[in-house]
Design a protein around this motif. Sequence first.
Motif, PDB file in Angstrom:
ATOM      1  N   UNK A  59      26.263 -14.019  34.513  1.00 51.12           N
ATOM      2  CA  UNK A  59      25.171 -14.428  33.834  1.00 51.12           C
ATOM      3  C   UNK A  59      24.815 -16.064  34.217  1.00 51.12           C
ATOM      4  N   UNK A  60      23.570 -16.446  34.664  1.00 52.92           N
ATOM      5  CA  UNK A  60      23.534 -17.606  34.998  1.00 52.92           C
ATOM      6  C   UNK A  60      23.070 -18.480  33.941  1.00 52.92           C
ATOM      7  N   UNK A  61      22.034 -17.947  33.084  1.00 58.11           N
ATOM      8  CA  UNK A  61      21.703 -18.663  31.922  1.00 58.11           C
ATOM      9  C   UNK A  61      20.985 -17.735  31.164  1.00 58.11           C
ATOM     10  N   UNK A  62      20.904 -18.030  29.636  1.00 60.11           N
ATOM     11  CA  UNK A  62      20.275 -17.396  28.770  1.00 60.11           C
ATOM     12  C   UNK A  62      19.155 -18.168  28.140  1.00 60.11           C
ATOM     13  N   UNK A  63      17.877 -17.944  28.125  1.00 60.93           N
ATOM     14  CA  UNK A  63      16.704 -18.710  27.721  1.00 60.93           C
ATOM     15  C   UNK A  63      16.441 -17.877  26.427  1.00 60.93           C
ATOM     16  N   UNK A  64      16.216 -18.850  25.137  1.00 63.11           N
ATOM     17  CA  UNK A  64      15.828 -18.331  23.987  1.00 63.11           C
ATOM     18  C   UNK A  64      14.703 -19.118  23.707  1.00 63.11           C
ATOM     19  N   UNK A  65      13.667 -18.284  23.336  1.00 57.55           N
ATOM     20  CA  UNK A  65      12.341 -19.144  22.751  1.00 57.55           C
ATOM     21  C   UNK A  65      11.998 -18.334  21.404  1.00 57.55           C
ATOM     22  N   UNK A  66      11.693 -19.168  20.388  1.00 59.90           N
ATOM     23  CA  UNK A  66      11.566 -18.651  18.851  1.00 59.90           C
ATOM     24  C   UNK A  66      10.257 -19.166  18.307  1.00 59.90           C
ATOM     25  N   UNK A  67       9.686 -18.140  17.859  1.00 60.62           N
ATOM     26  CA  UNK A  67       8.479 -18.217  17.124  1.00 60.62           C
ATOM     27  C   UNK A  67       8.503 -17.916  15.781  1.00 60.62           C
ATOM     28  N   UNK A  68       7.410 -17.664  14.928  1.00 59.25           N
ATOM     29  CA  UNK A  68       7.491 -17.393  13.470  1.00 59.25           C
ATOM     30  C   UNK A  68       7.769 -16.016  13.433  1.00 59.25           C
ATOM     31  N   UNK A  69       7.479 -15.177  14.211  1.00 62.05           N
ATOM     32  CA  UNK A  69       8.014 -13.647  14.074  1.00 62.05           C
ATOM     33  C   UNK A  69       8.423 -13.001  15.250  1.00 62.05           C
ATOM     34  N   UNK A  70       8.736 -13.873  16.152  1.00 61.18           N
ATOM     35  CA  UNK A  70       9.318 -13.317  17.499  1.00 61.18           C
ATOM     36  C   UNK A  70      10.316 -14.233  17.928  1.00 61.18           C
ATOM     37  N   UNK A  71      11.494 -13.742  18.470  1.00 63.85           N
ATOM     38  CA  UNK A  71      12.406 -14.195  19.105  1.00 63.85           C
ATOM     39  C   UNK A  71      12.581 -13.620  20.646  1.00 63.85           C
ATOM     40  N   UNK A 117      23.097 -10.547  14.026  1.00 66.80           N
ATOM     41  CA  UNK A 117      23.392 -11.988  13.548  1.00 66.80           C
ATOM     42  C   UNK A 117      22.218 -12.767  13.366  1.00 66.80           C
ATOM     43  N   UNK A 118      20.872 -12.293  13.424  1.00 66.75           N
ATOM     44  CA  UNK A 118      19.743 -13.070  13.295  1.00 66.75           C
ATOM     45  C   UNK A 118      19.363 -13.169  11.680  1.00 66.75           C
ATOM     46  N   UNK A 119      19.373 -14.492  11.187  1.00 64.00           N
ATOM     47  CA  UNK A 119      19.135 -14.813   9.911  1.00 64.00           C
ATOM     48  C   UNK A 119      18.011 -14.128   9.166  1.00 64.00           C
ATOM     49  N   UNK A 120      16.917 -13.991   9.861  1.00 62.75           N
ATOM     50  CA  UNK A 120      15.695 -13.357   9.436  1.00 62.75           C
ATOM     51  C   UNK A 120      15.283 -11.882   9.635  1.00 62.75           C
ATOM     52  N   UNK A 121      15.467 -11.072   8.893  1.00 62.78           N
ATOM     53  CA  UNK A 121      15.136  -9.688   9.375  1.00 62.78           C
ATOM     54  C   UNK A 121      13.622  -9.611   9.630  1.00 62.78           C
ATOM     55  N   UNK A 122      12.925 -10.117   9.439  1.00 64.91           N
ATOM     56  CA  UNK A 122      11.365  -9.863   9.642  1.00 64.91           C
ATOM     57  C   UNK A 122      10.987 -10.489  11.008  1.00 64.91           C
ATOM     58  N   UNK A 123      11.920 -10.950  11.658  1.00 62.94           N
ATOM     59  CA  UNK A 123      11.349 -11.145  12.999  1.00 62.94           C
ATOM     60  C   UNK A 123      11.775 -10.156  14.153  1.00 62.94           C
ATOM     61  N   UNK A 124      10.916 -10.085  15.084  1.00 62.97           N
ATOM     62  CA  UNK A 124      11.178  -9.184  15.923  1.00 62.97           C
ATOM     63  C   UNK A 124      11.978  -9.776  17.256  1.00 62.97           C
ATOM     64  N   UNK A 125      12.604  -9.028  17.978  1.00 65.89           N
ATOM     65  CA  UNK A 125      13.730  -9.521  19.031  1.00 65.89           C
ATOM     66  C   UNK A 125      12.983  -8.576  20.334  1.00 65.89           C
ATOM     67  N   UNK A 126      12.824  -9.466  21.372  1.00 67.52           N
ATOM     68  CA  UNK A 126      12.842  -8.793  22.448  1.00 67.52           C
ATOM     69  C   UNK A 126      13.761  -9.406  23.525  1.00 67.52           C
ATOM     70  N   UNK A 127      14.489  -8.478  24.364  1.00 68.10           N
ATOM     71  CA  UNK A 127      15.501  -8.800  25.325  1.00 68.10           C
ATOM     72  C   UNK A 127      14.764  -8.616  26.838  1.00 68.10           C
ATOM     73  N   UNK A 128      14.957  -9.424  27.712  1.00 67.00           N
ATOM     74  CA  UNK A 128      14.447  -8.957  28.997  1.00 67.00           C
ATOM     75  C   UNK A 128      15.547  -9.533  30.220  1.00 67.00           C
ATOM     76  N   UNK A 129      15.800  -9.008  31.099  1.00 67.45           N
ATOM     77  CA  UNK A 129      16.674  -9.375  32.193  1.00 67.45           C
ATOM     78  C   UNK A 129      15.939  -9.469  33.433  1.00 67.45           C
ATOM     79  N   UNK A 130      16.173 -10.569  34.002  1.00 69.24           N
ATOM     80  CA  UNK A 130      15.723 -11.142  35.256  1.00 69.24           C
ATOM     81  C   UNK A 130      16.700 -11.328  36.370  1.00 69.24           C
ATOM     82  N   UNK A 131      16.631 -10.869  37.537  1.00 70.38           N
ATOM     83  CA  UNK A 131      17.561 -10.863  38.547  1.00 70.38           C
ATOM     84  C   UNK A 131      17.124 -12.233  39.575  1.00 70.38           C
ATOM     85  N   UNK A 132      18.320 -13.005  39.732  1.00 74.95           N
ATOM     86  CA  UNK A 132      18.078 -13.997  40.467  1.00 74.95           C
ATOM     87  C   UNK A 132      18.092 -13.729  42.021  1.00 74.95           C
TER      88      UNK A 132
END
Length: 232
Positions: A59-71, A117-132
Amino acid sequence: MGQKINPLGFRLGTTQNHHSIWFKQPKKYCEGLQEDQKIRDRIKNYIDNHRVSPITDFISRIQIEKGMDLVQVTIYMGLPKFLTEDKPPKIKELKGNKIKELKENKIKELKGNVEKILHCENRKLNIAIRKIENPYGDPKILAESLANQLKSRVPFRKAMKQTIELAEKAYAKGIQVQIAGRIDGKEIARVEWLRKGRVPLQTIRTKIDFCSTTVRTIHGVLGIKIWVFASK
C-alpha cells in the motif's frame, strides 16, 4: 543545531497534497481524525491477512474524501495481486468472469469490514483501488521491500544497495536510505545511510517523497527512512 521537519508537510500546497479531505466543526474534528486512522488500520490489516506473497500488495497511500452522505476511499497499491488471486494453485483454473467475481467479492468483504467502524450509518461508502504505474519509485513500497529483506537477515548494506538499484530502475533522480537501531545485533545502536543522486530537501519546489517505518527483527526494532527525489 539543525531543525528537522517532515518533507511531506513542508511541501503541502506545492508538490504534495493532503491524504484526507473533509471538514468538521472544531468539537468533532478529533472524531473525524480517529475515524480516518481506524479506516486506514482496518484496510491495512485486511490486506496483510489476504496477502498472496510478502513481495506483493504494498500500500502506497490511502486517500479519504468525506462528504455529507458519501465516504470515498481510494487505495493506491503497488504490485496488487490480492484482488486477482486467491491461492496460487487455484488461480490457473479461474477464467475471466470468475476472476471478476472474485474481485467484487473481496472488495465487498473489505467494504463490510470498514463500514463497521463508521460513526454515521446513513453515509455511503465507496472503495476504489488504483494501481501505481511505477511502484519502485514510491518510498513506502521501497521501505516495505527493505523491511522484508532485513527480516530475512539479509546484510543491511546489501539490502540498502538493492533498494537504491530498484529506485534507479524507476528513473528516480536521487534517493537516500537510512537505517537506525541495533544493526546486525550490535549492543550500541547507530545510524547507517546511503545516498545516490541528488536529494535537495531544502528546495520546496522539488518533488520529494518520504517514508518512515519500523521493522521488528530478532535483535530489536529498526527504524527505516527513505527520501526519493522523483523524476516528475
